[in-house]
Design a protein around this motif. Structure first.
Motif, PDB file in Angstrom:
ATOM      1  N   LYS A 113      -4.898  -3.911  -6.362  1.00  8.26           N
ATOM      2  CA  LYS A 113      -5.263  -4.468  -5.054  1.00  8.26           C
ATOM      3  C   LYS A 113      -6.306  -5.581  -5.166  1.00  8.26           C
ATOM      4  O   LYS A 113      -6.220  -6.595  -4.494  1.00  8.26           O
ATOM      5  CB  LYS A 113      -5.788  -3.367  -4.122  1.00  8.26           C
ATOM      6  CG  LYS A 113      -4.702  -2.581  -3.452  1.00  8.26           C
ATOM      7  CD  LYS A 113      -3.839  -3.508  -2.618  1.00  8.26           C
ATOM      8  CE  LYS A 113      -2.983  -2.755  -1.649  1.00  8.26           C
ATOM      9  NZ  LYS A 113      -2.138  -3.609  -0.851  1.00  8.26           N
ATOM     10  N   ALA A 126      -4.720   1.445  -9.208  1.00  3.22           N
ATOM     11  CA  ALA A 126      -4.447   1.013  -7.829  1.00  3.22           C
ATOM     12  C   ALA A 126      -5.527   0.060  -7.341  1.00  3.22           C
ATOM     13  O   ALA A 126      -5.226  -0.949  -6.683  1.00  3.22           O
ATOM     14  CB  ALA A 126      -4.354   2.227  -6.905  1.00  3.22           C
ATOM     15  N   LEU A 175      -5.723   6.025  -9.657  1.00  5.16           N
ATOM     16  CA  LEU A 175      -6.614   5.431  -8.652  1.00  5.16           C
ATOM     17  C   LEU A 175      -7.271   4.161  -9.167  1.00  5.16           C
ATOM     18  O   LEU A 175      -7.374   3.168  -8.438  1.00  5.16           O
ATOM     19  CB  LEU A 175      -7.657   6.449  -8.208  1.00  5.16           C
ATOM     20  CG  LEU A 175      -7.098   7.686  -7.493  1.00  5.16           C
ATOM     21  CD1 LEU A 175      -8.190   8.743  -7.304  1.00  5.16           C
ATOM     22  CD2 LEU A 175      -6.479   7.310  -6.163  1.00  5.16           C
ATOM     23  N   THR A 188       0.586   4.295  -2.641  1.00  4.62           N
ATOM     24  CA  THR A 188       0.388   5.665  -2.172  1.00  4.62           C
ATOM     25  C   THR A 188       1.405   6.606  -2.801  1.00  4.62           C
ATOM     26  O   THR A 188       1.060   7.733  -3.179  1.00  4.62           O
ATOM     27  CB  THR A 188       0.487   5.720  -0.632  1.00  4.62           C
ATOM     28  OG1 THR A 188      -0.464   4.815  -0.081  1.00  4.62           O
ATOM     29  CG2 THR A 188       0.222   7.115  -0.111  1.00  4.62           C
ATOM     30  N   ILE A 189       2.631   6.160  -2.927  1.00  4.60           N
ATOM     31  CA  ILE A 189       3.658   6.995  -3.560  1.00  4.60           C
ATOM     32  C   ILE A 189       3.291   7.283  -5.009  1.00  4.60           C
ATOM     33  O   ILE A 189       3.406   8.423  -5.480  1.00  4.60           O
ATOM     34  CB  ILE A 189       5.046   6.331  -3.442  1.00  4.60           C
ATOM     35  CG1 ILE A 189       5.498   6.349  -1.986  1.00  4.60           C
ATOM     36  CG2 ILE A 189       6.068   7.018  -4.339  1.00  4.60           C
ATOM     37  CD1 ILE A 189       6.724   5.502  -1.703  1.00  4.60           C
ATOM     38  N   TYR A 190       2.827   6.273  -5.732  1.00  7.82           N
ATOM     39  CA  TYR A 190       2.414   6.491  -7.118  1.00  7.82           C
ATOM     40  C   TYR A 190       1.219   7.449  -7.210  1.00  7.82           C
ATOM     41  O   TYR A 190       1.152   8.269  -8.114  1.00  7.82           O
ATOM     42  CB  TYR A 190       2.059   5.169  -7.807  1.00  7.82           C
ATOM     43  CG  TYR A 190       3.251   4.418  -8.332  1.00  7.82           C
ATOM     44  CD1 TYR A 190       4.068   4.952  -9.311  1.00  7.82           C
ATOM     45  CD2 TYR A 190       3.555   3.154  -7.847  1.00  7.82           C
ATOM     46  CE1 TYR A 190       5.155   4.255  -9.801  1.00  7.82           C
ATOM     47  CE2 TYR A 190       4.640   2.447  -8.334  1.00  7.82           C
ATOM     48  CZ  TYR A 190       5.444   3.009  -9.313  1.00  7.82           C
ATOM     49  OH  TYR A 190       6.519   2.316  -9.799  1.00  7.82           O
ATOM     50  N   VAL A 191       0.287   7.346  -6.290  1.00 13.89           N
ATOM     51  CA  VAL A 191      -0.903   8.197  -6.332  1.00 13.89           C
ATOM     52  C   VAL A 191      -0.568   9.650  -5.970  1.00 13.89           C
ATOM     53  O   VAL A 191      -1.309  10.553  -6.327  1.00 13.89           O
ATOM     54  CB  VAL A 191      -2.018   7.609  -5.425  1.00 13.89           C
ATOM     55  CG1 VAL A 191      -3.198   8.537  -5.301  1.00 13.89           C
ATOM     56  CG2 VAL A 191      -2.477   6.267  -5.989  1.00 13.89           C
ATOM     57  N   THR A 192       0.561   9.875  -5.305  1.00 14.82           N
ATOM     58  CA  THR A 192       0.954  11.256  -5.017  1.00 14.82           C
ATOM     59  C   THR A 192       1.457  11.983  -6.263  1.00 14.82           C
ATOM     60  O   THR A 192       1.504  13.209  -6.270  1.00 14.82           O
ATOM     61  CB  THR A 192       2.044  11.329  -3.927  1.00 14.82           C
ATOM     62  OG1 THR A 192       3.190  10.629  -4.359  1.00 14.82           O
ATOM     63  CG2 THR A 192       1.546  10.799  -2.607  1.00 14.82           C
ATOM     64  N   THR A 217       0.823  -1.202   0.000  1.00 21.61           N
ATOM     65  CA  THR A 217       0.000   0.000   0.000  1.00 21.61           C
ATOM     66  C   THR A 217       0.861   1.256   0.000  1.00 21.61           C
ATOM     67  O   THR A 217       0.506   2.256  -0.629  1.00 21.61           O
ATOM     68  CB  THR A 217      -0.947  -0.005   1.219  1.00 21.61           C
ATOM     69  OG1 THR A 217      -1.712  -1.214   1.190  1.00 21.61           O
ATOM     70  CG2 THR A 217      -1.868   1.186   1.213  1.00 21.61           C
ATOM     71  N   LYS A 218       2.001   1.212   0.660  1.00 26.18           N
ATOM     72  CA  LYS A 218       2.909   2.359   0.699  1.00 26.18           C
ATOM     73  C   LYS A 218       3.395   2.713  -0.706  1.00 26.18           C
ATOM     74  O   LYS A 218       3.443   3.887  -1.076  1.00 26.18           O
ATOM     75  CB  LYS A 218       4.090   2.053   1.616  1.00 26.18           C
ATOM     76  CG  LYS A 218       5.076   3.174   1.742  1.00 26.18           C
ATOM     77  CD  LYS A 218       6.212   2.805   2.677  1.00 26.18           C
ATOM     78  CE  LYS A 218       7.249   3.905   2.733  1.00 26.18           C
ATOM     79  NZ  LYS A 218       8.383   3.558   3.582  1.00 26.18           N
ATOM     80  N   THR A 219       3.727   1.717  -1.493  1.00 24.72           N
ATOM     81  CA  THR A 219       4.187   1.943  -2.868  1.00 24.72           C
ATOM     82  C   THR A 219       3.074   2.527  -3.714  1.00 24.72           C
ATOM     83  O   THR A 219       3.299   3.456  -4.498  1.00 24.72           O
ATOM     84  CB  THR A 219       4.693   0.622  -3.482  1.00 24.72           C
ATOM     85  OG1 THR A 219       5.670   0.056  -2.617  1.00 24.72           O
ATOM     86  CG2 THR A 219       5.280   0.842  -4.852  1.00 24.72           C
TER      87      THR A 219
END
Length: 130
Positions: A59, A55, A52, A7-11, A3-5
């Motif tokens: 998932k 992502a 999004l 999140t980085i892409y979604v930023t 999830t951290k990875t």
């Protein structure tokens, strides 16, 4: 994929939306809180939608890391390609090319890039399940 990875892409689109806001602020000036909300909020929703959606797919379907990274990278490539029409040279027509081309280009590159990676992975190691 962690999830951290993701999140980085979604930023990436969030940072891009803020950059567009500051670019607009420097070239057109501040016109009110509506401008901030529409450019930053609306921009993030517009630019972030392919990120999004990918992502969610990553998932839900437990897509391998290589295929997931490839998909995100190709969405970033589409964002940069479309943004180049606006920034170099500046588009005087108020972004219609971006609005018409970004999502289809992101979808095409995402499907082609991640699909090719998945095929390559299966050809290279057909007996592995991941």
């Amino acid at each position: 994929m962690k999830t951290k990875t993701i999140t980085i892409y979604v930023t990436v689109p969030a940072i891009f939306s803020v950059a567009v806001f500051f670019y607009t602020l420097l070239h057109r000036g501040f016109t009110g809180i509506e401008m901030v909300i529409s450019i930053v909020g609306g921009g993030f929703l517009f630019y972030g939608a392919p990120f999004l959606l990918w992502a969610i797919v990553v998932k839900l379907f437990k897509i391998s890391n290589q295929v997931a990274h490839t998909g995100f990278i190709f969405v970033i490539v589409s964002l940069l390609a479309i943004a180049s029409f606006w920034f170099v040279p500046p588009d005087p027509s108020r972004l219609p090319m971006q609005w018409m081309l970004y999502w289809p280009l992101a979808a095409i590159l995402l499907i082609l890039g991640s699909g090719c990676m998945a095929i390559y992975k299966n050809i290279k190691s057909p007996n592995q399940a991941n």
